[in-house]
Design a protein around this motif. Structure first.
Motif, PDB file in Angstrom:
ATOM      1  N   LEU A 181       0.758  -1.045  -0.266  1.00 13.24           N
ATOM      2  CA  LEU A 181      -0.308  -0.183   0.182  1.00 13.24           C
ATOM      3  C   LEU A 181       0.993   1.281  -0.132  1.00 13.24           C
ATOM      4  CD1 LEU A 181      -2.555  -0.704   2.273  1.00 13.24           C
ATOM      5  CD2 LEU A 181      -2.993   0.288  -0.019  1.00 13.24           C
ATOM      6  N   SER A 182       1.803   1.512   0.627  1.00 15.28           N
ATOM      7  CA  SER A 182       3.098   2.518   0.565  1.00 15.28           C
ATOM      8  C   SER A 182       4.110   2.360  -0.076  1.00 15.28           C
ATOM      9  CB  SER A 182       3.192   2.059   2.201  1.00 15.28           C
ATOM     10  OG  SER A 182       4.198   1.357   2.727  1.00 15.28           O
ATOM     11  N   LEU A 183       4.138   1.134  -0.788  1.00 13.92           N
ATOM     12  CA  LEU A 183       5.522   1.411  -1.436  1.00 13.92           C
ATOM     13  C   LEU A 183       5.525   2.588  -2.138  1.00 13.92           C
ATOM     14  CD1 LEU A 183       5.359  -1.854  -3.985  1.00 13.92           C
ATOM     15  CD2 LEU A 183       7.358  -1.126  -1.775  1.00 13.92           C
ATOM     16  N   PHE A 184       6.311   3.477  -1.938  1.00 11.21           N
ATOM     17  CA  PHE A 184       7.174   4.616  -3.051  1.00 11.21           C
ATOM     18  C   PHE A 184       7.770   4.987  -3.912  1.00 11.21           C
ATOM     19  CE2 PHE A 184       8.979   6.189   0.343  1.00 11.21           C
ATOM     20  CZ  PHE A 184      10.357   6.581  -0.486  1.00 11.21           C
ATOM     21  N   MET A 185       9.049   3.617  -3.344  1.00 13.54           N
ATOM     22  CA  MET A 185       9.926   3.637  -4.377  1.00 13.54           C
ATOM     23  C   MET A 185       9.616   3.352  -6.012  1.00 13.54           C
ATOM     24  SD  MET A 185      11.648   0.366  -3.509  1.00 13.54           S
ATOM     25  CE  MET A 185      13.204   1.537  -4.717  1.00 13.54           C
ATOM     26  N   ILE A 186       9.779   1.915  -5.786  1.00 13.83           N
ATOM     27  CA  ILE A 186       9.577   1.205  -6.960  1.00 13.83           C
ATOM     28  C   ILE A 186       8.582   1.803  -7.668  1.00 13.83           C
ATOM     29  CG2 ILE A 186       8.495  -1.399  -7.810  1.00 13.83           C
ATOM     30  CD1 ILE A 186       9.371  -2.167  -4.609  1.00 13.83           C
ATOM     31  N   THR A 187       7.761   2.825  -7.399  1.00 10.02           N
ATOM     32  CA  THR A 187       6.589   3.377  -8.017  1.00 10.02           C
ATOM     33  C   THR A 187       7.379   3.984  -9.079  1.00 10.02           C
ATOM     34  OG1 THR A 187       5.992   5.306  -6.737  1.00 10.02           O
ATOM     35  CG2 THR A 187       5.151   2.923  -7.406  1.00 10.02           C
ATOM     36  N   ARG A 188       8.259   4.619  -7.806  1.00 11.33           N
ATOM     37  CA  ARG A 188       9.208   5.713  -9.122  1.00 11.33           C
ATOM     38  C   ARG A 188       9.904   5.539  -9.524  1.00 11.33           C
ATOM     39  NH1 ARG A 188       8.527  10.664  -5.219  1.00 11.33           N
ATOM     40  NH2 ARG A 188       6.614  10.999  -6.197  1.00 11.33           N
ATOM     41  N   LEU A 189      11.188   4.658  -9.832  1.00 11.02           N
ATOM     42  CA  LEU A 189      11.897   3.895 -10.785  1.00 11.02           C
ATOM     43  C   LEU A 189      11.567   3.001 -11.387  1.00 11.02           C
ATOM     44  CD1 LEU A 189      15.110   2.541  -7.603  1.00 11.02           C
ATOM     45  CD2 LEU A 189      14.646   5.063  -9.560  1.00 11.02           C
ATOM     46  N   ILE A 190      10.488   2.163 -10.879  1.00  8.33           N
ATOM     47  CA  ILE A 190       9.783   1.449 -12.409  1.00  8.33           C
ATOM     48  C   ILE A 190       8.985   1.681 -13.000  1.00  8.33           C
ATOM     49  CG2 ILE A 190       9.146  -1.380 -12.569  1.00  8.33           C
ATOM     50  CD1 ILE A 190      12.354  -1.447 -11.973  1.00  8.33           C
ATOM     51  N   ALA A 191       8.121   2.306 -12.273  1.00 10.57           N
ATOM     52  CA  ALA A 191       6.614   2.979 -12.722  1.00 10.57           C
ATOM     53  C   ALA A 191       6.696   4.153 -13.266  1.00 10.57           C
ATOM     54  CB  ALA A 191       5.229   2.177 -11.538  1.00 10.57           C
ATOM     55  N   GLY A 192       7.512   5.113 -13.290  1.00 15.31           N
ATOM     56  CA  GLY A 192       7.717   5.980 -13.640  1.00 15.31           C
ATOM     57  C   GLY A 192       6.963   7.286 -13.744  1.00 15.31           C
ATOM     58  N   ASN A 193       6.843   7.016 -12.604  1.00 14.75           N
ATOM     59  CA  ASN A 193       4.337   7.909 -11.564  1.00 14.75           C
ATOM     60  C   ASN A 193       3.771   8.004 -12.303  1.00 14.75           C
ATOM     61  OD1 ASN A 193       6.976   9.342 -10.380  1.00 14.75           O
ATOM     62  ND2 ASN A 193       6.951  11.530 -11.058  1.00 14.75           N
ATOM     63  N   ARG A 194       3.857   6.732 -13.459  1.00 16.12           N
ATOM     64  CA  ARG A 194       2.052   6.003 -13.435  1.00 16.12           C
ATOM     65  C   ARG A 194       1.774   5.323 -12.576  1.00 16.12           C
ATOM     66  NH1 ARG A 194       1.837   5.008 -19.783  1.00 16.12           N
ATOM     67  NH2 ARG A 194       3.381   5.682 -20.142  1.00 16.12           N
ATOM     68  N   VAL A 195       2.485   4.921 -11.565  1.00 17.80           N
ATOM     69  CA  VAL A 195       1.322   4.704 -10.471  1.00 17.80           C
ATOM     70  C   VAL A 195       1.822   5.238  -9.588  1.00 17.80           C
ATOM     71  CG1 VAL A 195       0.897   2.727  -8.919  1.00 17.80           C
ATOM     72  CG2 VAL A 195       2.230   1.899 -11.620  1.00 17.80           C
ATOM     73  N   ILE A 196       0.365   5.270  -8.307  1.00 18.02           N
ATOM     74  CA  ILE A 196       0.385   6.843  -7.922  1.00 18.02           C
ATOM     75  C   ILE A 196      -0.346   5.738  -6.819  1.00 18.02           C
ATOM     76  CG2 ILE A 196      -0.056   8.769  -6.670  1.00 18.02           C
ATOM     77  CD1 ILE A 196       0.064  10.144  -9.324  1.00 18.02           C
ATOM     78  N   THR A 197       0.351   5.689  -5.097  1.00 13.39           N
ATOM     79  CA  THR A 197      -0.271   5.361  -4.236  1.00 13.39           C
ATOM     80  C   THR A 197       0.118   6.192  -3.132  1.00 13.39           C
ATOM     81  OG1 THR A 197       2.485   4.318  -3.573  1.00 13.39           O
ATOM     82  CG2 THR A 197       1.069   2.768  -5.190  1.00 13.39           C
ATOM     83  N   LEU A 198      -0.742   5.290  -2.055  1.00  6.09           N
ATOM     84  CA  LEU A 198      -0.922   6.461  -0.569  1.00  6.09           C
ATOM     85  C   LEU A 198       0.926   6.266  -1.077  1.00  6.09           C
ATOM     86  CD1 LEU A 198      -3.639   4.597   0.564  1.00  6.09           C
ATOM     87  CD2 LEU A 198      -3.816   6.987  -0.060  1.00  6.09           C
ATOM     88  N   GLY A 199       2.057   5.597  -0.315  1.00  2.70           N
ATOM     89  CA  GLY A 199       3.140   5.826   0.008  1.00  2.70           C
ATOM     90  C   GLY A 199       3.829   7.413  -0.752  1.00  2.70           C
ATOM     91  N   THR A 200       3.141   7.238  -2.377  1.00  3.85           N
ATOM     92  CA  THR A 200       4.164   8.051  -3.087  1.00  3.85           C
ATOM     93  C   THR A 200       3.533   9.313  -3.143  1.00  3.85           C
ATOM     94  OG1 THR A 200       2.890   6.591  -5.040  1.00  3.85           O
ATOM     95  CG2 THR A 200       4.312   8.652  -5.521  1.00  3.85           C
ATOM     96  N   ALA A 201       2.326   9.555  -2.624  1.00  6.63           N
ATOM     97  CA  ALA A 201       1.671  10.433  -2.324  1.00  6.63           C
ATOM     98  C   ALA A 201       2.173  11.104  -0.955  1.00  6.63           C
ATOM     99  CB  ALA A 201      -0.135  10.274  -1.915  1.00  6.63           C
ATOM    100  N   ILE A 202       2.272  10.013   0.193  1.00  9.17           N
ATOM    101  CA  ILE A 202       2.920  11.086   0.648  1.00  9.17           C
ATOM    102  C   ILE A 202       4.270  11.509   0.837  1.00  9.17           C
ATOM    103  CG2 ILE A 202       3.726  10.531   3.444  1.00  9.17           C
ATOM    104  CD1 ILE A 202       1.006   8.004   3.120  1.00  9.17           C
ATOM    105  N   GLU A 203       4.686  10.800   0.098  1.00  8.99           N
ATOM    106  CA  GLU A 203       5.993  11.211  -0.486  1.00  8.99           C
ATOM    107  C   GLU A 203       6.492  12.748  -0.782  1.00  8.99           C
ATOM    108  OE1 GLU A 203      10.261  11.395  -2.951  1.00  8.99           O
ATOM    109  OE2 GLU A 203       8.417  10.503  -3.578  1.00  8.99           O
ATOM    110  N   GLN A 204       5.182  12.537  -2.131  1.00  8.94           N
ATOM    111  CA  GLN A 204       5.705  14.040  -2.277  1.00  8.94           C
ATOM    112  C   GLN A 204       5.189  15.201  -1.620  1.00  8.94           C
ATOM    113  OE1 GLN A 204       5.349  13.260  -6.261  1.00  8.94           O
ATOM    114  NE2 GLN A 204       4.713  16.009  -6.241  1.00  8.94           N
TER     115      GLN A 204
END
Lengths: 273, 270
Positions: free
Chosen positions: B207-230
């Protein structure tokens, strides 16, 4: 039957291949003179030289190790106290509450731990850098140490302590000569788990590093965002070898500790993150 | 007397609980009530309940669900087969070993593997499918996450299978159950606790991944973790970041209560 077995073995082989492929892939291309992670051109040790010549990177590696060793040592000490506290608790409800509080940081997502620690340090006026990273690594390692030590404590027969007391041992003697030696395997296990958690942590550290200070994961993240650089591959190969050494060491310590016990070492190794 | 000495040397642990367990959670709740300019407000909560954030939450849960299901599908047979091997402890150790290698490095490896000139594309080219854009898609994100989490799913299931009394299986077979029926009616239900803790170990971090989304999904996937980090590190809107965190904590709390409730029931049923 034999056929089915072969099918099962093949499945396992595939799982193992997939699990190790990325790691081997990284290692293989660390020797590529072509400078990319595709098309192997020739063998070179250039990137290893780069790693060892990169003082900034070496300082970061030292930072990471210092943080890991210090934080796991301190966390293990606090963890021993925590395990004792939970173990001695007579009231069942208070005990369970204490255990739940203990586990909050284990089940809490890293992002929330990182963000909430960032707020905490900012409010407390602690400058982001070495101390904030150290404190947060201690903080998230404590519950792991407790979880590893507590089962040993519960296995200990209370009559051991009673006997020592009857024989005139002081409270301190009981602790240092009876309890601590008995829970030693748990203490080692807790220390090693804390060590690996600290070495592996990215998300929490990323929140609390500030600008001047960096650990390996954070550094790899920022380099990886800029694209492929084979010195990361060389570095990861070195880290992999180091990790294997660590795991082998841990394995033997646990095996020695468990020689009389029923539990196998590997079964205790994974605490879900 | 004993109470006093006890309190004295256990103090660091209690201090740790107050400072690093209770205080951070309280602070997150507190910060969620302030906007960017530091004014007390409920606007963050109002904003969270708009379609933008709700759909993000939904997709975050959906991805975590997918990752958990795929991990389970891969891990259960693997754990089952592992219990049948000779030297199973050694094999288990080999399964666990990759989890001890820095998460970032494994993710970084996939940048090369899934890249435009990477081996996966080379294989696709040979088969005649031609080059595909693999990196920066949601499926590569799911794949890498499953890759990262599978060992954490295998371990508890393996332990549950190991704890199974083999005579139960013999009994089922003696009573005429086929292999499949024995598995479905005996083995699987009895290892549900392992499955459950495996799913927890995967679902919550997913639910809270954010580095994999950044490195692999290239900001195409935004999870709750990405939002918090952002919110915390990029836009510096700690209030909104905390609000997202509050919802994540609430979601986790609900998950924990639901699962621990079933666990208790199982224990009483025994």
């Amino acid at each position: 039957m034999a056929n089915k077995n072969r099918f099962g073995n093949m499945y396992l082989v595939i799982v193992f291949l997939v699990l190790y492929a990325p790691i081997l892939y990284l290692m293989y291309y660390s020797f590529n003179s072509g400078g990319t992670m595709h098309k192997f051109e020739g063998f070179t040790l250039q990137y290893y030289k780069e790693v060892f010549a990169d003082t900034r990177l070496i300082i970061i590696v030292i930072n990471t190790l210092v943080i890991a060793l210090l934080s796991s040592a301190l966390a293990t000490i606090i963890g021993i106290m925590g395990a004792l506290a939970i173990h001695q608790m007579q009231n069942r409800r208070v005990k369970n509450t204490l255990l739940s509080l203990n586990n909050v940081l284990i089940v809490n997502p890293d992002v929330i731990i990182g963000a909430s620690f960032l707020i905490l340090f900012t409010m407390a006026g602690i400058k982001l850098g070495f101390y904030s990273v150290l404190l947060s690594h201690i903080a998230f390692s404590v519950p792991i140490a407790v979880i590893m030590i507590l089962p040993r404590l519960q296995e200990m027969s209370p009559s051991l302590v009673d006997a020592a007391r009857d024989l005139g041992a002081s409270r301190l003697d009981v602790l240092t000569k009876v309890i601590l030696p008995f829970i030693k395997p748990g203490i080692y296990a807790g220390f090693f788990m804390a060590l690996t958690y600290s070495l592996d942590d990215f998300a929490v550290t990323f929140f609390v590093t500030g600008s001047g200070y960096s650990t390996l994961s954070v550094e790899i993240y920022s380099r990886a965002r800029q694209g492929v650089s084979l010195s990361i591959n060389a570095l990861s190969t070195l880290i992999f070898l180091f990790t294997v050494l660590l795991v082998v060491g841990y394995y033997f310590i646990m095996r020695k500790a468990n020689r009389n016990g029923k539990k196998e070492p590997a079964a205790e190794m994974g605490v879900p993150r | 007397m004993s109470g006093n000495t006890r309190a004295a040397y256990l103090l660091p642990y209690y201090l740790w609980i107050v400072l690093f367990v209770v205080a951070p959670v309280v602070l997150v709740f507190y910060y969620s009530l302030f906007d960017v300019d530091g004014h007390f407000t409920f606007s963050n909560y109002a904003q969270f309940l708009t379609p933008v954030y709700l759909s993000m939450t939904l997709s975050s849960f959906w991805f975590a669900f997918l990752i958990t299901v795929f991990s389970l599908l891969v891990a259960y047979p693997a754990a089952y087969l592992l219990t049948r091997t000779k030297h199973k402890q050694l094999w288990l150790l080999l399964i666990i070993l990759p989890t001890w290698i820095n998460l970032l490095l494994k993710t970084y490896a996939f940048i090369g593997i899934f890249g435009t000139y990477g081996p996966v594309n080379a294989v696709l080219g040979m088969v005649g499918l031609g080059g595909q854009q693999i990196l920066f898609t949601s499926s590569s994100f799911v794949f890498v996450s499953v890759y990262i989490f599978v060992p954490f799913m295998i371990l508890p299931i393996f332990n549950a299978l190991e704890g199974l009394n083999p005579s139960l299986l013999d009994a089922a077979r003696d009573l005429g159950a086929s292999k499949w029926t024995a598995f479905r009616r005996v083995v699987f239900p009895l290892t549900l606790s392992g499955v459950r803790s495996g799913c927890m170990a995967v679902f919550i971090p997913a639910l809270s991944l954010f580095m994999i989304t950044r490195l692999i999904a290239g900001n195409r996937v935004i999870t709750l973790g990405t939002a918090i980090e952002q919110h915390f590190l990029v836009t510096q809107d700690w209030g909104m970041g905390s609000t997202v965190a509050v919802f994540l904590i609430l979601a986790m709390g609900i998950i924990m209560v639901v699962t621990s409730g079933t666990k208790r029931r199982v224990r009483h049923g025994k």
